[in-house]
Structure formats: C-alpha cells, structure tokens
Design a protein around this motif. Structure first.
Motif, PDB file in Angstrom:
ATOM      1  N   LYS A  58       0.687  -1.234  -0.151  1.00  0.00           N
ATOM      2  CA  LYS A  58      -0.018  -0.139   0.088  1.00  0.00           C
ATOM      3  C   LYS A  58       0.914   1.236  -0.152  1.00  0.00           C
ATOM      4  CE  LYS A  58      -4.256  -1.906   1.563  1.00  0.00           C
ATOM      5  NZ  LYS A  58      -4.615  -2.764   2.892  1.00  0.00           N
ATOM      6  N   GLU A  59       1.901   1.367   1.013  1.00  0.00           N
ATOM      7  CA  GLU A  59       2.725   2.611   0.991  1.00  0.00           C
ATOM      8  C   GLU A  59       3.454   2.605  -0.165  1.00  0.00           C
ATOM      9  OE1 GLU A  59       2.406   2.834   5.822  1.00  0.00           O
ATOM     10  OE2 GLU A  59       4.412   2.758   4.731  1.00  0.00           O
ATOM     11  N   GLY A  60       4.196   1.694  -0.593  1.00  0.00           N
ATOM     12  CA  GLY A  60       4.909   1.495  -1.613  1.00  0.00           C
ATOM     13  C   GLY A  60       4.657   2.004  -3.054  1.00  0.00           C
ATOM     14  N   LEU A  61       3.286   1.386  -3.276  1.00  0.00           N
ATOM     15  CA  LEU A  61       2.901   1.472  -4.565  1.00  0.00           C
ATOM     16  C   LEU A  61       1.608   2.469  -4.554  1.00  0.00           C
ATOM     17  CD1 LEU A  61       2.609  -2.394  -5.837  1.00  0.00           C
ATOM     18  CD2 LEU A  61       4.305  -0.380  -6.286  1.00  0.00           C
ATOM     19  N   ASN A  62       1.270   3.275  -3.685  1.00  0.00           N
ATOM     20  CA  ASN A  62       0.146   4.012  -3.625  1.00  0.00           C
ATOM     21  C   ASN A  62      -0.008   5.136  -4.544  1.00  0.00           C
ATOM     22  OD1 ASN A  62       1.262   6.125  -2.294  1.00  0.00           O
ATOM     23  ND2 ASN A  62       0.341   6.077  -0.387  1.00  0.00           N
ATOM     24  N   GLN A  63       0.888   5.508  -5.130  1.00  0.00           N
ATOM     25  CA  GLN A  63       0.638   6.592  -6.039  1.00  0.00           C
ATOM     26  C   GLN A  63       0.855   6.202  -7.538  1.00  0.00           C
ATOM     27  OE1 GLN A  63       3.132   9.934  -4.748  1.00  0.00           O
ATOM     28  NE2 GLN A  63       1.774  10.397  -3.041  1.00  0.00           N
ATOM     29  N   ILE A  64       1.048   4.925  -7.734  1.00  0.00           N
ATOM     30  CA  ILE A  64       1.258   4.257  -9.005  1.00  0.00           C
ATOM     31  C   ILE A  64      -0.058   4.324  -9.766  1.00  0.00           C
ATOM     32  CG2 ILE A  64       2.073   2.276 -10.488  1.00  0.00           C
ATOM     33  CD1 ILE A  64       4.194   3.760  -8.320  1.00  0.00           C
ATOM     34  N   GLU A  65      -0.211   4.885 -10.999  1.00  0.00           N
ATOM     35  CA  GLU A  65      -1.284   4.991 -11.631  1.00  0.00           C
ATOM     36  C   GLU A  65      -1.627   3.412 -12.144  1.00  0.00           C
ATOM     37  OE1 GLU A  65      -3.235   7.617 -12.199  1.00  0.00           O
ATOM     38  OE2 GLU A  65      -1.531   8.992 -11.236  1.00  0.00           O
ATOM     39  N   THR A  66      -2.973   3.143 -12.363  1.00  0.00           N
ATOM     40  CA  THR A  66      -3.361   1.659 -12.986  1.00  0.00           C
ATOM     41  C   THR A  66      -2.697   1.825 -14.374  1.00  0.00           C
ATOM     42  OG1 THR A  66      -5.182   2.177 -11.828  1.00  0.00           O
ATOM     43  CG2 THR A  66      -5.552   0.379 -13.721  1.00  0.00           C
ATOM     44  N   SER A  67      -2.482   2.511 -15.091  1.00  0.00           N
ATOM     45  CA  SER A  67      -1.822   2.779 -16.286  1.00  0.00           C
ATOM     46  C   SER A  67      -0.550   2.198 -16.142  1.00  0.00           C
ATOM     47  CB  SER A  67      -2.055   3.735 -17.218  1.00  0.00           C
ATOM     48  OG  SER A  67      -1.304   4.938 -16.466  1.00  0.00           O
ATOM     49  N   ASP A  68       0.323   2.429 -15.051  1.00  0.00           N
ATOM     50  CA  ASP A  68       1.733   1.950 -15.078  1.00  0.00           C
ATOM     51  C   ASP A  68       1.802   0.661 -14.480  1.00  0.00           C
ATOM     52  OD1 ASP A  68       3.007   4.278 -15.857  1.00  0.00           O
ATOM     53  OD2 ASP A  68       2.836   5.269 -14.259  1.00  0.00           O
ATOM     54  N   ILE A  69       0.692   0.165 -14.003  1.00  0.00           N
ATOM     55  CA  ILE A  69       0.986  -1.154 -13.340  1.00  0.00           C
ATOM     56  C   ILE A  69       1.489  -2.386 -13.998  1.00  0.00           C
ATOM     57  CG2 ILE A  69      -0.525  -3.106 -12.174  1.00  0.00           C
ATOM     58  CD1 ILE A  69       0.535  -1.349 -10.243  1.00  0.00           C
ATOM     59  N   LYS A  70       1.183  -2.144 -15.358  1.00  0.00           N
ATOM     60  CA  LYS A  70       1.727  -3.178 -16.302  1.00  0.00           C
ATOM     61  C   LYS A  70       3.022  -3.161 -16.583  1.00  0.00           C
ATOM     62  CE  LYS A  70       0.695  -0.641 -20.776  1.00  0.00           C
ATOM     63  NZ  LYS A  70       0.105   0.710 -19.951  1.00  0.00           N
ATOM     64  N   HIS A  71       3.913  -2.245 -16.178  1.00  0.00           N
ATOM     65  CA  HIS A  71       5.359  -2.095 -15.862  1.00  0.00           C
ATOM     66  C   HIS A  71       6.038  -2.789 -14.776  1.00  0.00           C
ATOM     67  CE1 HIS A  71       4.723   0.100 -19.667  1.00  0.00           C
ATOM     68  NE2 HIS A  71       4.151   0.962 -18.905  1.00  0.00           N
ATOM     69  N   ILE A  72       5.112  -3.073 -13.773  1.00  0.00           N
ATOM     70  CA  ILE A  72       5.821  -3.328 -12.354  1.00  0.00           C
ATOM     71  C   ILE A  72       5.873  -4.689 -12.232  1.00  0.00           C
ATOM     72  CG2 ILE A  72       5.172  -3.313  -9.854  1.00  0.00           C
ATOM     73  CD1 ILE A  72       5.479  -0.518 -10.377  1.00  0.00           C
ATOM     74  N   ILE A  73       7.018  -5.098 -11.482  1.00  0.00           N
ATOM     75  CA  ILE A  73       7.167  -6.537 -11.252  1.00  0.00           C
ATOM     76  C   ILE A  73       7.247  -6.553  -9.662  1.00  0.00           C
ATOM     77  CG2 ILE A  73       8.940  -8.541 -11.537  1.00  0.00           C
ATOM     78  CD1 ILE A  73       9.966  -7.231 -14.117  1.00  0.00           C
TER      79      ILE A  73
END
Ligand code: PGA
Length: 249
Positions: A148-163
């Motif tokens: 929650k704290e680490g990813l909380n400002q990541i946009e839904t459109s950017d989630i596809k780049h996250i591992i």
C-alpha cells in the motif's frame, strides 16, 4: 499466462571483466529460450559495459538501486535517467538489504518506483517479512503495508510495467527457502491485494517473483505454484553454470 522472469541480483560482486565473462556465456545459454525472460543485475560499475555486450540480446539489464531524486547535488547517487542511458531495462527497488542496512522506507521506495517509471525502466519491487514478523503472525500485515505505501501513487496505467518480488527476509542468503506452499500463499495474497486496488486484469498480468535461496534443486517446485511467475536469485546467480540450470527449470 505470464512469461516467467528469472533475474540474478549480483549484489556487490563482480568486476567489469568478470561480468563480461559471465554475460558472454549466458548469451549462449539463452539462445532459443523465448518462453522466459532472463534479467541480470550487475553492480553499477559494470552496467554500461554489460549493456553494450547485451545489445541485440533478449536478456534484460537491471540496476540494483537508483536515486529517488531526478538530478543535481546528490553526491554518490545515480539517477534513473543515467541508468536508462547506460542500457538498463529494469531496476531492483527496495531490496531488504536496502531497507535494513540503508534504512530505505516505503516512502523512499515509492519515489524510486516513480523515477524508474518516468525513465521507462521496469521496477522490480522487493517486499517481504522478517522472521520475527512471520513468527508473530504479522506476515500479511507487513506485506499489505509495503504494497500500500510503496505503490500508492502508481497509476493503474503504470501497473503493467511493475514486477513484484516476494523475498522473505529470513530466506535471503540463508540456504533456507520458503516452502513452495508458503511462498504460494503469500503470492496469492499479493495478487488479491493488487486486484482490490487495480482491478482483475492488471492483477492477473502482474509478475510476482519469489526470492530467497533459490537454487537449481528448488526452482522447479517453486515455479509449479500457480501464483509464482519467476525468481530473483542472489547467491546461485553468481555462477553461470548454476544460473544456467535455474533459467532452464
Ligand atoms: P539469495 O538472495 O538467493 O542469495 O538468498 C536473494 C536476494 O537477495 O535477492
């Protein structure tokens, strides 16, 4: 179906020539392996040379860390733009050694993720509980807080780049792995959390790697778990023959 990702984190090991020697052999081993992505994370000093050697190869190049700042007066730091320029496609963020030895908080990790994304690199975000947290029944709370704290400002459109890499701290460099069932349980939990926050489709496509004493003997059982999509390998990724056995699980 998520294409498995097997990444080697070399930590503070290997000179430039040692790195190049490893890579020239690894490039031979991955020929024809199109059903999996192999990534290596050399130390900063070897990134440019390894990046040049990897040109045209399918092997990804990861840095082990980056600055949370864009540029400027931060002596000793390395920015996302510099790493991308040196050939990095990925960057490991929030490894437990960074969190514990260098005091990185979830806030710092969030800023680093954002920097990596802005420079077009895929963050490999590490999370995991300590042995005290596991034994006191707090594993899921710790994981939920880190996500929650680490990813909380990541946009839904950017989630596809996250591992995401789940690395129980007690299994790192310990010769002791989470059982495939223990790891599978946490991986399922991570995917559920991501689904609640970002929706079913992005969560289903999110690669969640396992890390912590992965070796040629346990990789097969780990990869047989439905929610484990790859591995982040430390010690066993330093020898190209051993790593070769892991990538060909
Ligand atoms: P290990 O390290 O494979 O040596 O346990 C894993 C890691 O720190 O990513």
């Amino acid at each position: 179906m998520i294409r498995p990702i097997i990444a080697a984190n070399w930590k503070m090991n290997k000179t430039v020539s040692e790195s190049l020697d490893f890579v020239s052999r690894l490039m031979q081993l991955v020929i024809g392996m199109n059903d999996r992505q192999v990534v290596i994370a050399p130390p900063f000093t070897a990134l440019y040379a390894v990046g040049a050697a990897l040109k045209g190869s399918s092997i990804g190049l990861a840095a082990q860390n980056l600055s949370e700042n864009k540029d400027g007066a931060y002596t000793g730091e390395v920015s996302a733009r510099m790493l991308a320029d040196a050939g990095c496609t990925h960057v490991i963020i929030g490894h437990s050694e960074r969190r514990t030895i260098f005091g990185e908080s979830n806030d710092v990790i969030r800023a680093k993720i954002s920097m990596a994304l802005q420079s077009g690199m895929q963050p490999i975000v590490c999370i995991g509980e300590t042995i005290e947290e596991r034994e006191s029944g707090r594993t899921f709370d710790v994981i939920a807080k880190q996500i929650k704290e680490g990813l909380n400002q990541i946009e839904t459109s950017d989630i596809k780049h996250i591992i995401i890499a789940y690395e129980p701290v007690w299994a790192i460099g310990a010769g002791k792995t989470a059982t495939p069932e223990q790891a599978g349980e946490v991986h399922g939990f991570i995917r559920k959390l991501m689904e609640e926050r970002y929706g079913e489709e992005p969560a289903r496509r999110l690669p969640v790697l396992y890390g912590g004493s992965v070796n040629p003997d346990n990789i097969g059982k780990l990869m047989a778990q439905p929610d484990i999509n790859g591995a982040l390998v430390g010690g066993a990724g330093l020898n190209v023959d051993t790593f070769g056995k892991i990538i060909s699980f």
